[in-house]
Write an enzyme that holds these catalytic residues in place. Sequence first.
Site, PDB file in Angstrom:
ATOM      1  N   GLU A 167      25.964  17.099  10.698  1.00 16.40           N
ATOM      2  CA  GLU A 167      24.745  17.672  10.340  1.00 16.40           C
ATOM      3  C   GLU A 167      23.839  16.317   9.490  1.00 16.40           C
ATOM      4  O   GLU A 167      24.725  16.047   8.795  1.00 16.40           O
ATOM      5  CB  GLU A 167      24.832  18.293   9.051  1.00 16.40           C
ATOM      6  N   LYS A 222      28.313   9.920  12.625  1.00 16.26           N
ATOM      7  CA  LYS A 222      27.832  10.522  11.567  1.00 16.26           C
ATOM      8  C   LYS A 222      27.923   9.723   9.812  1.00 16.26           C
ATOM      9  O   LYS A 222      27.021   8.550   9.588  1.00 16.26           O
ATOM     10  CB  LYS A 222      28.638  12.211  10.996  1.00 16.26           C
ATOM     11  N   CYS A 278      25.754  12.103  -0.485  1.00 11.24           N
ATOM     12  CA  CYS A 278      26.460  11.806   1.197  1.00 11.24           C
ATOM     13  C   CYS A 278      26.419   9.416   1.166  1.00 11.24           C
ATOM     14  O   CYS A 278      27.834   9.283   1.322  1.00 11.24           O
ATOM     15  CB  CYS A 278      25.435  12.264   2.296  1.00 11.24           C
TER      16      CYS A 278
HETATM   17  P1  NAD Z   1      27.999  21.395  -1.385  1.00 10.11           P
HETATM   18  O1  NAD Z   1      29.252  20.811  -2.206  1.00 10.11           O
HETATM   19  O2  NAD Z   1      27.094  21.945  -1.529  1.00 10.11           O
HETATM   20  O3  NAD Z   1      28.965  23.201  -0.381  1.00 10.11           O
HETATM   21  C1  NAD Z   1      29.894  23.173  -0.039  1.00 10.11           C
HETATM   22  C2  NAD Z   1      30.301  24.419   0.032  1.00 10.11           C
HETATM   23  O4  NAD Z   1      31.697  24.593   0.279  1.00 10.11           O
HETATM   24  C3  NAD Z   1      31.086  24.377  -1.668  1.00 10.11           C
HETATM   25  O5  NAD Z   1      30.247  25.638  -2.211  1.00 10.11           O
HETATM   26  C4  NAD Z   1      32.138  25.129  -1.485  1.00 10.11           C
HETATM   27  O6  NAD Z   1      32.449  26.367  -2.632  1.00 10.11           O
HETATM   28  C5  NAD Z   1      32.656  26.097  -0.367  1.00 10.11           C
HETATM   29  N1  NAD Z   1      33.966  25.637   0.097  1.00 10.11           N
HETATM   30  C6  NAD Z   1      35.196  24.506  -0.253  1.00 10.11           C
HETATM   31  N2  NAD Z   1      35.611  25.374   0.080  1.00 10.11           N
HETATM   32  C7  NAD Z   1      35.793  26.602   0.740  1.00 10.11           C
HETATM   33  C8  NAD Z   1      36.771  26.787   1.451  1.00 10.11           C
HETATM   34  N3  NAD Z   1      38.492  26.856   1.731  1.00 10.11           N
HETATM   35  N4  NAD Z   1      36.737  28.706   1.507  1.00 10.11           N
HETATM   36  C9  NAD Z   1      35.056  28.864   1.675  1.00 10.11           C
HETATM   37  N5  NAD Z   1      34.662  28.262   1.201  1.00 10.11           N
HETATM   38  C10 NAD Z   1      34.762  27.284   0.870  1.00 10.11           C
HETATM   39  O7  NAD Z   1      28.352  20.771  -0.099  1.00 10.11           O
HETATM   40  P2  NAD Z   1      27.222  20.110   1.019  1.00 10.11           P
HETATM   41  O8  NAD Z   1      26.222  18.770   0.244  1.00 10.11           O
HETATM   42  O9  NAD Z   1      26.729  21.062   1.863  1.00 10.11           O
HETATM   43  O10 NAD Z   1      28.209  19.390   2.000  1.00 10.11           O
HETATM   44  C11 NAD Z   1      29.020  19.559   3.157  1.00 10.11           C
HETATM   45  C12 NAD Z   1      28.904  18.642   4.153  1.00 10.11           C
HETATM   46  O11 NAD Z   1      28.115  18.850   4.635  1.00 10.11           O
HETATM   47  C13 NAD Z   1      30.093  17.402   3.698  1.00 10.11           C
HETATM   48  O12 NAD Z   1      31.366  16.773   4.293  1.00 10.11           O
HETATM   49  C14 NAD Z   1      29.070  16.531   3.127  1.00 10.11           C
HETATM   50  O13 NAD Z   1      29.355  15.411   3.569  1.00 10.11           O
HETATM   51  C15 NAD Z   1      27.696  17.000   4.972  1.00 10.11           C
HETATM   52  N6  NAD Z   1      26.403  16.497   4.784  1.00 10.11           N
HETATM   53  C16 NAD Z   1      25.878  16.717   3.677  1.00 10.11           C
HETATM   54  C17 NAD Z   1      24.664  16.876   3.249  1.00 10.11           C
HETATM   55  C18 NAD Z   1      23.821  16.945   2.518  1.00 10.11           C
HETATM   56  O14 NAD Z   1      22.592  16.388   2.012  1.00 10.11           O
HETATM   57  N7  NAD Z   1      24.169  17.313   1.539  1.00 10.11           N
HETATM   58  C19 NAD Z   1      24.169  16.423   4.786  1.00 10.11           C
HETATM   59  C20 NAD Z   1      24.708  16.073   5.687  1.00 10.11           C
HETATM   60  C21 NAD Z   1      25.936  16.389   6.037  1.00 10.11           C
HETATM   61  C1  UDX Z   2      21.084  10.732   3.577  1.00 11.82           C
HETATM   62  C2  UDX Z   2      20.704  10.406   5.033  1.00 11.82           C
HETATM   63  O1  UDX Z   2      19.321  10.673   5.102  1.00 11.82           O
HETATM   64  C3  UDX Z   2      20.982  12.213   5.843  1.00 11.82           C
HETATM   65  O2  UDX Z   2      20.619  11.392   7.703  1.00 11.82           O
HETATM   66  C4  UDX Z   2      21.906  12.321   5.692  1.00 11.82           C
HETATM   67  O3  UDX Z   2      22.622  13.509   7.051  1.00 11.82           O
HETATM   68  C5  UDX Z   2      22.944  12.987   4.497  1.00 11.82           C
HETATM   69  O4  UDX Z   2      22.831  11.795   3.818  1.00 11.82           O
HETATM   70  P1  UDX Z   2      19.984  12.467   2.284  1.00 11.82           P
HETATM   71  O5  UDX Z   2      20.810  11.685   1.026  1.00 11.82           O
HETATM   72  O6  UDX Z   2      19.825  13.876   1.580  1.00 11.82           O
HETATM   73  O7  UDX Z   2      19.826  12.116   3.140  1.00 11.82           O
HETATM   74  O8  UDX Z   2      18.273  11.885   1.205  1.00 11.82           O
HETATM   75  P2  UDX Z   2      17.540  10.548   2.062  1.00 11.82           P
HETATM   76  O9  UDX Z   2      16.619  10.543   2.108  1.00 11.82           O
HETATM   77  O10 UDX Z   2      18.328   9.685   2.893  1.00 11.82           O
HETATM   78  O11 UDX Z   2      17.780   9.602   0.683  1.00 11.82           O
HETATM   79  C6  UDX Z   2      18.444   9.042  -0.070  1.00 11.82           C
HETATM   80  C7  UDX Z   2      18.432   8.140  -1.344  1.00 11.82           C
HETATM   81  O12 UDX Z   2      17.908   7.135  -0.638  1.00 11.82           O
HETATM   82  C8  UDX Z   2      17.883   8.541  -2.481  1.00 11.82           C
HETATM   83  O13 UDX Z   2      18.156   8.915  -3.758  1.00 11.82           O
HETATM   84  C9  UDX Z   2      15.979   8.036  -1.933  1.00 11.82           C
HETATM   85  O14 UDX Z   2      15.553   8.475  -2.875  1.00 11.82           O
HETATM   86  C10 UDX Z   2      16.601   7.269  -1.657  1.00 11.82           C
HETATM   87  N1  UDX Z   2      15.420   6.010  -0.740  1.00 11.82           N
HETATM   88  C11 UDX Z   2      15.256   6.629   0.885  1.00 11.82           C
HETATM   89  C12 UDX Z   2      14.794   4.889  -0.658  1.00 11.82           C
HETATM   90  O15 UDX Z   2      15.464   5.223  -1.675  1.00 11.82           O
HETATM   91  N2  UDX Z   2      13.981   4.683  -0.339  1.00 11.82           N
HETATM   92  C13 UDX Z   2      13.805   5.268   1.168  1.00 11.82           C
HETATM   93  O16 UDX Z   2      12.456   4.445   1.642  1.00 11.82           O
HETATM   94  C14 UDX Z   2      14.153   6.046   1.637  1.00 11.82           C
END
Ligand code: NAD
Ligand code: UDX
Length: 478
Positions: A167, A222, A278
């Site tokens: 994602e 990713k 991330c």
């Molecule tokens: P998060 O911590 O917000 O959510 C994860 C959820 O999974 C939690 O609510 C937890 O309780 C649940 N969980 C864990 N183990 C479980 C199980 N065995 N059964 C059921 N539920 C379970 O995490 P997130 O930010 O959504 O990130 C998830 C993944 O996506 C990570 O690998 C992260 O690196 C990736 N990712 C995150 C973002 C972002 O912006 N947060 C963007 C892209 C990719």
């Molecule tokens: C990032 C990636 O952008 C996304 O593609 C991936 O799936 C998850 O990680 P996110 O961490 O949610 O997303 O936000 P992002 O907009 O990338 O910002 C990350 C950090 O960089 C923040 O602290 C933001 O304030 C900072 N940032 C971003 C800057 O300082 N300057 C910029 O120009 C952009």
Amino acid sequence: MIKQVCCIGAGYVGGPTMSVFADKCKDINFNVVDVNADRIAAWNSKDLSKLPIFEPGLDEIVKRCRGKNLTFSTEVHKCISEADIIFISVNTPTKTKGIGAGKASDLKWVESCARQISEHARGYTIVVEKSTLPVRTGEVIKDILDSSQSSLNSKKKNSFDILSNPEFLAEGTAIDDLENPDRILIGGSNENAIKVLHDLYKRWVSEEKIIHTNLWSSELAKLTANAFLAQRLSSINSISALCEVTGADVREVSRAIGKDRRIGSKFLNVGPGFGGSCFKKDILNLVYLANHFGLPEVADFWESVVYLNSWNQDRLTRIILEKLFGTLTEKKIGILGFSFKANTNDTRESPAIQICKNLLNEGAFLKIHDPKVSQKQIALDLGIPSIEECLNEENLNKKNKDKKWEKSLLRNDFFENLDAVVVLTEWSIYSDIDWGKVSKKMRSPGWVFDTRLIVDEEKVINSGLCFWRVGVGTLKRN
Ligand code: NAD
Ligand code: UDX
């Protein structure tokens, strides 16, 4: 025909992603499951402002789909057993102990998902890695799924295909990113399974944006995308420090380099350093992998991106300390913004955490404001029992329903006797502060530190306050 989709993990990725899927594919049921009952209760709350995740536009979609083809529950086993496709969307944080601690991903939640799937899935199931995972995790998942089948007789045997579909959404713009993605990446080896996922996305994403690769390329792409983005930020933040001492202006430098089509203009905004769940985690994971595969030079290159980011946060603390006569003991500092970026309530790895801890260590007294982050969360992040004077929109609304934020801040005397105000998150409301009024409340000489370049310099200077901002050389203004 796909009828039932299960997503394990109702977090920042699972919740919004499945909501958009449900909105775009009304004939399919999307069941989001999580072991965290509180989180699920929040996803089901009638009051849409109580959803566990704040993302612009998310509440509207949940309102449209929840209870129709979108459910949130703790019924993990049941939903796995009914699913044609299962997305694994659980957390993959950095390991805190054992081999690889501090760098490698902790895959215990992913492994637990694989075990639950192997036990409860029925028939043929496509398992999709949505979480960000180290290269070759697909192999581990497949081993777990296959090993559970070997003891079953052939009639009861289930079968699986594994796909990687990382994602790329960014928080704060998640819904737009999901509805209009730059690309969709599907990694795998089984053409039929790839087609099934491809056809789901095809309903709203044009086909030229859907990329197919092998599983390992998808997993590595990713990590690489996040590493490249973070590296860009460390690059521009390092240049901002140079701008400050040479009289250059980082906005002008960014504009000049951004016009080069090979460089591009995005992701060049300076700030207190990158935060979020991330970037740091994924780069450290890359560092671990590079070392693991005997490439220490590659590991060192990427580790320097994280090093520069921490250095930048400490650098800002040192500047504040220096401007406030070298001591913060008993000084009152107002912090504007605690989330890691605007338009999210997420504080994971927020630069505000390290900077506030540094300021507290120096003996400062902090007043912290954020429109979306709760007092409880701030106290938790700072490791202190409570934040008495933290204000957020929820508190303000309770006390002061009809007044505007800024008036409320003044009424609540947020700026009263402050020695300094530090803008750490680029919430748009912080661009509209009436510094003339604020300056009357603050102690003299009052300082404003803008780490996001969103404050109007002229208004601050005209109000009699002292002003420092990131990346703009003081020589130029002299
Ligand atoms: P998060 O911590 O917000 O959510 C994860 C959820 O999974 C939690 O609510 C937890 O309780 C649940 N969980 C864990 N183990 C479980 C199980 N065995 N059964 C059921 N539920 C379970 O995490 P997130 O930010 O959504 O990130 C998830 C993944 O996506 C990570 O690998 C992260 O690196 C990736 N990712 C995150 C973002 C972002 O912006 N947060 C963007 C892209 C990719
Ligand atoms: C990032 C990636 O952008 C996304 O593609 C991936 O799936 C998850 O990680 P996110 O961490 O949610 O997303 O936000 P992002 O907009 O990338 O910002 C990350 C950090 O960089 C923040 O602290 C933001 O304030 C900072 N940032 C971003 C800057 O300082 N300057 C910029 O120009 C952009």
